[in-house]
Scaffold this motif. Structure first.
Motif, PDB file in Angstrom:
ATOM      1  N   GLN A 117     -24.936  29.898  -6.025  1.00  0.00           N
ATOM      2  CA  GLN A 117     -24.291  28.928  -5.130  1.00  0.00           C
ATOM      3  C   GLN A 117     -22.779  29.095  -5.133  1.00  0.00           C
ATOM      4  OE1 GLN A 117     -25.694  25.156  -6.551  1.00  0.00           O
ATOM      5  NE2 GLN A 117     -27.775  25.486  -5.804  1.00  0.00           N
ATOM      6  N   ARG A 118     -22.228  29.424  -6.293  1.00  0.00           N
ATOM      7  CA  ARG A 118     -20.779  29.575  -6.432  1.00  0.00           C
ATOM      8  C   ARG A 118     -20.247  30.689  -5.537  1.00  0.00           C
ATOM      9  NH1 ARG A 118     -18.515  31.748 -12.062  1.00  0.00           N
ATOM     10  NH2 ARG A 118     -19.938  33.376 -11.454  1.00  0.00           N
ATOM     11  N   LEU A 119     -21.057  31.699  -5.290  1.00  0.00           N
ATOM     12  CA  LEU A 119     -20.618  32.810  -4.448  1.00  0.00           C
ATOM     13  C   LEU A 119     -20.582  32.434  -2.974  1.00  0.00           C
ATOM     14  CD1 LEU A 119     -22.542  35.689  -6.223  1.00  0.00           C
ATOM     15  CD2 LEU A 119     -20.113  35.120  -6.441  1.00  0.00           C
ATOM     16  N   ASP A 120     -21.334  31.416  -2.588  1.00  0.00           N
ATOM     17  CA  ASP A 120     -21.401  31.002  -1.194  1.00  0.00           C
ATOM     18  C   ASP A 120     -20.452  29.864  -0.851  1.00  0.00           C
ATOM     19  OD1 ASP A 120     -23.400  32.898  -0.723  1.00  0.00           O
ATOM     20  OD2 ASP A 120     -24.977  31.500  -1.336  1.00  0.00           O
ATOM     21  N   ALA A 121     -20.200  28.994  -1.817  1.00  0.00           N
ATOM     22  CA  ALA A 121     -19.357  27.821  -1.567  1.00  0.00           C
ATOM     23  C   ALA A 121     -18.815  27.307  -2.900  1.00  0.00           C
ATOM     24  CB  ALA A 121     -20.174  26.732  -0.878  1.00  0.00           C
ATOM     25  N   PRO A 122     -17.691  26.611  -2.854  1.00  0.00           N
ATOM     26  CA  PRO A 122     -17.145  26.063  -4.103  1.00  0.00           C
ATOM     27  C   PRO A 122     -18.106  25.046  -4.732  1.00  0.00           C
ATOM     28  CG  PRO A 122     -15.543  25.906  -2.314  1.00  0.00           C
ATOM     29  CD  PRO A 122     -16.844  26.335  -1.708  1.00  0.00           C
ATOM     30  N   LEU A 123     -18.184  25.086  -6.048  1.00  0.00           N
ATOM     31  CA  LEU A 123     -19.005  24.122  -6.778  1.00  0.00           C
ATOM     32  C   LEU A 123     -18.207  22.852  -7.025  1.00  0.00           C
ATOM     33  CD1 LEU A 123     -20.608  26.388  -9.541  1.00  0.00           C
ATOM     34  CD2 LEU A 123     -21.674  25.586  -7.425  1.00  0.00           C
ATOM     35  N   GLY A 124     -18.910  21.761  -7.240  1.00  0.00           N
ATOM     36  CA  GLY A 124     -18.259  20.528  -7.639  1.00  0.00           C
ATOM     37  C   GLY A 124     -17.743  20.649  -9.070  1.00  0.00           C
ATOM     38  N   THR A 125     -16.938  19.706  -9.479  1.00  0.00           N
ATOM     39  CA  THR A 125     -16.321  19.736 -10.805  1.00  0.00           C
ATOM     40  C   THR A 125     -17.363  19.767 -11.910  1.00  0.00           C
ATOM     41  OG1 THR A 125     -14.434  18.515  -9.919  1.00  0.00           O
ATOM     42  CG2 THR A 125     -14.680  18.565 -12.310  1.00  0.00           C
TER      43      THR A 125
END
Length: 76
Positions: free
Chosen positions: A17-25
């Motif tokens: 998921q991190r590669l597609d969009a920023p992760l939450g904190t």
């Protein structure tokens, strides 16, 4: 042992998921902590990043080739 395997599976999903969009904190922190402790996931994360970079480079090359050849020119 079972808890660790489930955590690794969840962390792998976060890596993707991190590669597609920023992760939450929260997810970013969980990922960073887990990768800091788990060598297998650290290696997996590095491989995900390399594959992501390779995919981006391939896409750039494909687009550059398409622009060079134009819509009606056959590749040489």
């Amino acid at each position: 042992m079972m808890f660790r395997l489930m955590m690794c599976r969840e962390i792998t999903k976060l890596m993707s998921q991190r590669l597609d969009a920023p992760l939450g904190t929260k997810d970013r922190l969980l990922l960073r902590m887990h990768i800091g402790m788990c060598g297998a996931c650290r290696e997996c994360s590095e491989q995900f990043e390399l594959l992501h970079i390779a995919g981006e480079k391939y896409q750039e090359l494909t687009l550059a080739t398409d622009e060079t050849n134009g819509p009606n020119r056959a590749p040489e």
